[in-house]
Design a protein around this motif. Sequence first.
Motif, PDB file in Angstrom:
ATOM      1  N   ASN A 128       3.171  11.478  -3.639  1.00  0.00           N
ATOM      2  CA  ASN A 128       2.023  12.308  -3.282  1.00  0.00           C
ATOM      3  C   ASN A 128       2.173  12.889  -1.883  1.00  0.00           C
ATOM      4  O   ASN A 128       1.897  14.078  -1.659  1.00  0.00           O
ATOM      5  CB  ASN A 128       0.726  11.490  -3.355  1.00  0.00           C
ATOM      6  CG  ASN A 128       0.132  11.468  -4.749  1.00  0.00           C
ATOM      7  OD1 ASN A 128       0.442  12.305  -5.577  1.00  0.00           O
ATOM      8  ND2 ASN A 128      -0.715  10.498  -5.010  1.00  0.00           N
ATOM      9  N   TYR A 182      -5.481   8.495   4.685  1.00  0.00           N
ATOM     10  CA  TYR A 182      -6.014   7.443   3.814  1.00  0.00           C
ATOM     11  C   TYR A 182      -5.617   6.047   4.309  1.00  0.00           C
ATOM     12  O   TYR A 182      -6.290   5.066   3.999  1.00  0.00           O
ATOM     13  CB  TYR A 182      -5.528   7.639   2.376  1.00  0.00           C
ATOM     14  CG  TYR A 182      -6.391   8.573   1.570  1.00  0.00           C
ATOM     15  CD1 TYR A 182      -7.568   8.130   0.971  1.00  0.00           C
ATOM     16  CD2 TYR A 182      -6.052   9.910   1.415  1.00  0.00           C
ATOM     17  CE1 TYR A 182      -8.373   8.988   0.231  1.00  0.00           C
ATOM     18  CE2 TYR A 182      -6.844  10.781   0.682  1.00  0.00           C
ATOM     19  CZ  TYR A 182      -8.006  10.311   0.098  1.00  0.00           C
ATOM     20  OH  TYR A 182      -8.800  11.165  -0.624  1.00  0.00           O
ATOM     21  N   TYR A 183      -4.530   5.967   5.085  1.00  0.00           N
ATOM     22  CA  TYR A 183      -4.063   4.658   5.568  1.00  0.00           C
ATOM     23  C   TYR A 183      -4.860   4.167   6.774  1.00  0.00           C
ATOM     24  O   TYR A 183      -4.646   3.050   7.237  1.00  0.00           O
ATOM     25  CB  TYR A 183      -2.556   4.726   5.841  1.00  0.00           C
ATOM     26  CG  TYR A 183      -1.809   4.803   4.537  1.00  0.00           C
ATOM     27  CD1 TYR A 183      -1.279   3.666   3.952  1.00  0.00           C
ATOM     28  CD2 TYR A 183      -1.709   6.001   3.839  1.00  0.00           C
ATOM     29  CE1 TYR A 183      -0.651   3.721   2.722  1.00  0.00           C
ATOM     30  CE2 TYR A 183      -1.088   6.071   2.605  1.00  0.00           C
ATOM     31  CZ  TYR A 183      -0.569   4.926   2.046  1.00  0.00           C
ATOM     32  OH  TYR A 183       0.037   4.988   0.816  1.00  0.00           O
ATOM     33  N   GLU A 203      -2.739   1.440 -11.055  1.00  0.00           N
ATOM     34  CA  GLU A 203      -1.604   1.229 -10.155  1.00  0.00           C
ATOM     35  C   GLU A 203      -0.363   0.784 -10.924  1.00  0.00           C
ATOM     36  O   GLU A 203       0.754   1.230 -10.640  1.00  0.00           O
ATOM     37  CB  GLU A 203      -1.956   0.182  -9.088  1.00  0.00           C
ATOM     38  CG  GLU A 203      -2.892   0.707  -8.006  1.00  0.00           C
ATOM     39  CD  GLU A 203      -2.963  -0.213  -6.810  1.00  0.00           C
ATOM     40  OE1 GLU A 203      -2.130  -1.135  -6.712  1.00  0.00           O
ATOM     41  OE2 GLU A 203      -3.852  -0.005  -5.966  1.00  0.00           O
ATOM     42  N   TYR A 216      -2.828  12.920   3.516  1.00  0.00           N
ATOM     43  CA  TYR A 216      -2.555  11.697   2.749  1.00  0.00           C
ATOM     44  C   TYR A 216      -2.372  10.504   3.675  1.00  0.00           C
ATOM     45  O   TYR A 216      -2.814   9.389   3.373  1.00  0.00           O
ATOM     46  CB  TYR A 216      -1.323  11.875   1.863  1.00  0.00           C
ATOM     47  CG  TYR A 216      -1.334  10.931   0.697  1.00  0.00           C
ATOM     48  CD1 TYR A 216      -2.046  11.238  -0.452  1.00  0.00           C
ATOM     49  CD2 TYR A 216      -0.685   9.703   0.764  1.00  0.00           C
ATOM     50  CE1 TYR A 216      -2.091  10.361  -1.527  1.00  0.00           C
ATOM     51  CE2 TYR A 216      -0.724   8.822  -0.307  1.00  0.00           C
ATOM     52  CZ  TYR A 216      -1.425   9.154  -1.435  1.00  0.00           C
ATOM     53  OH  TYR A 216      -1.492   8.273  -2.485  1.00  0.00           O
ATOM     54  N   TRP A 238       0.813  -1.221   0.000  1.00  0.00           N
ATOM     55  CA  TRP A 238       0.000   0.000   0.000  1.00  0.00           C
ATOM     56  C   TRP A 238       0.841   1.263   0.000  1.00  0.00           C
ATOM     57  O   TRP A 238       0.372   2.327  -0.380  1.00  0.00           O
ATOM     58  CB  TRP A 238      -0.962  -0.024   1.191  1.00  0.00           C
ATOM     59  CG  TRP A 238      -2.370  -0.183   0.709  1.00  0.00           C
ATOM     60  CD1 TRP A 238      -2.849  -1.170  -0.101  1.00  0.00           C
ATOM     61  CD2 TRP A 238      -3.480   0.676   0.975  1.00  0.00           C
ATOM     62  NE1 TRP A 238      -4.183  -0.971  -0.350  1.00  0.00           N
ATOM     63  CE2 TRP A 238      -4.603   0.152   0.298  1.00  0.00           C
ATOM     64  CE3 TRP A 238      -3.641   1.835   1.726  1.00  0.00           C
ATOM     65  CZ2 TRP A 238      -5.856   0.745   0.336  1.00  0.00           C
ATOM     66  CZ3 TRP A 238      -4.897   2.425   1.782  1.00  0.00           C
ATOM     67  CH2 TRP A 238      -5.980   1.884   1.091  1.00  0.00           C
ATOM     68  N   SER A 279       2.253   6.914  -3.965  1.00  0.00           N
ATOM     69  CA  SER A 279       1.825   7.359  -2.640  1.00  0.00           C
ATOM     70  C   SER A 279       2.928   8.163  -1.960  1.00  0.00           C
ATOM     71  O   SER A 279       2.671   9.212  -1.354  1.00  0.00           O
ATOM     72  CB  SER A 279       1.451   6.167  -1.763  1.00  0.00           C
ATOM     73  OG  SER A 279       0.291   5.545  -2.229  1.00  0.00           O
ATOM     74  N   ILE A 298       4.384   6.873   6.007  1.00  0.00           N
ATOM     75  CA  ILE A 298       3.951   7.910   5.073  1.00  0.00           C
ATOM     76  C   ILE A 298       4.201   9.299   5.649  1.00  0.00           C
ATOM     77  O   ILE A 298       4.645  10.221   4.946  1.00  0.00           O
ATOM     78  CB  ILE A 298       2.452   7.729   4.728  1.00  0.00           C
ATOM     79  CG1 ILE A 298       2.277   6.593   3.722  1.00  0.00           C
ATOM     80  CG2 ILE A 298       1.855   9.007   4.159  1.00  0.00           C
ATOM     81  CD1 ILE A 298       2.798   6.889   2.326  1.00  0.00           C
TER      82      ILE A 298
END
Length: 460
Positions: A61, A80-81, A130, A77, A53, A58, A265
């Motif tokens: 971003n 989203y996880y 993807e 962002y 993921w 990602s 992230i």
Amino acid sequence: MEQSLAIAVGFIAVLSLLLSPKAKSDGAFFKGLSPAGEQPGLLLLIFSQVTTWIFARSLLNAAILGFYYGVWGTLAYAAYYLSFLTGAKIIDSVRFQHGFTSIQAFLDDRFGAWGTRCYNFVVGIRLVSEIFANILVIGILFGVAGSSSYMFAVIAFAVITLVYSMLGGLHASLRTDLMQMILFLVVLVALTILVIASGNATLDNLLFKPFEITDPGPILLLVALLQVWSYPMHDPVMMDRGFLADRDTTRKSFLHAAWISVICITLFGTFGVIAGAQAQSGEAMNAVLLRILGDVPMLLFNVMLVISAMSTLDSTLSSSSKLVAVDMKWVAPNVRNGRMTMATFMLVGLLCVFLGNKDLFSAVAVSGTASMYLAPVIFFSLWGGKTDIPVWSYLATFLLALTGAALYFIESAGHTQLLGNYHKYTKLLFISASILIVGCVFFWLGSLSNSQKQRMQVAA
């Protein structure tokens, strides 16, 4: 630096090939079973969830959002996880409470053939996007679009990943995910230490953008909190890993993947925040990072993108083969057909890259909007336990979400200004909220109409 990056790519590729045993059974290829028929363990499943993921697009971003909108963009962002938390609840309900063996089986039971057709359409687009996005990121790392170095990097990376993915299917993907995640964590820690040692990770730099609720960062955070309810259900890579192990292992893998992913992230995104705080007028993020950090940290930065792209690609290819052979049943679910499906999806992804259309790159962002048609399905049919929602409610919500996704695509690309001159994330918030509210109204009306029909039948 390109030569060093190429060496790093070669090293990761060789390790991936060595860790990819040839699949000798359909169970290994499609279900990730070991040669002894064993299901994946907790650590393997956690690391596989996280690394598949945290894909290259990602990471970029998260860093780019931090560069332009400060820490609030990165946190948006990272939000989203939280999909791992809602994804855990979705899997537990579908598999262990309702007893279905796949998302498609659940949708077919509730909405018939249209339930699976709509879902497979969205999932197919998600998989191709993807593949396309991650290959494109690799090409950009090695050269300008259209250059010989760019073309070679794209093709070589695609071929390497395809070869070891075709060898072992999902079992190979899980094994390489473990190795790739360990490498990713080592590089991330090393890069973080170097950034801190450089003296740039100051509180002033991290908070160079003040919090304003109307700014793009906080607005995107609100969007993420709306979309995380449905986002995991439309991601086949995450959902496939929810059907591999026992209930306790599955639940723990999702919960641990959530906090690990958010931390990774956020850390990576802060590099973009630091660059944004020190950027000069018109200076690009990579140029700022190279100027303030130097060659070695930038090499590590790019190596992380390579690792994440490779780990996502092999998992996406595995999910593609499962989608076509097992879930859609277009071909017999055997190893040969699985490999042919992988090659087909990779070819489609490469064609998208070579089209060179920037709008295709932007199209990756609309998948979360399209997935919102699943939110009422989750609220009413899955968690609410309602089995009487009519197909028209499902189809109406599906068309509404596709319309919203298409509207966001053309608005964010600047083709239209139907929603005014607001920032694209403000428009996305309006579209997402509208889909969620109207979709739930469709399901409520459908449930109400069926209840009235049942009462009339009883009275008659």
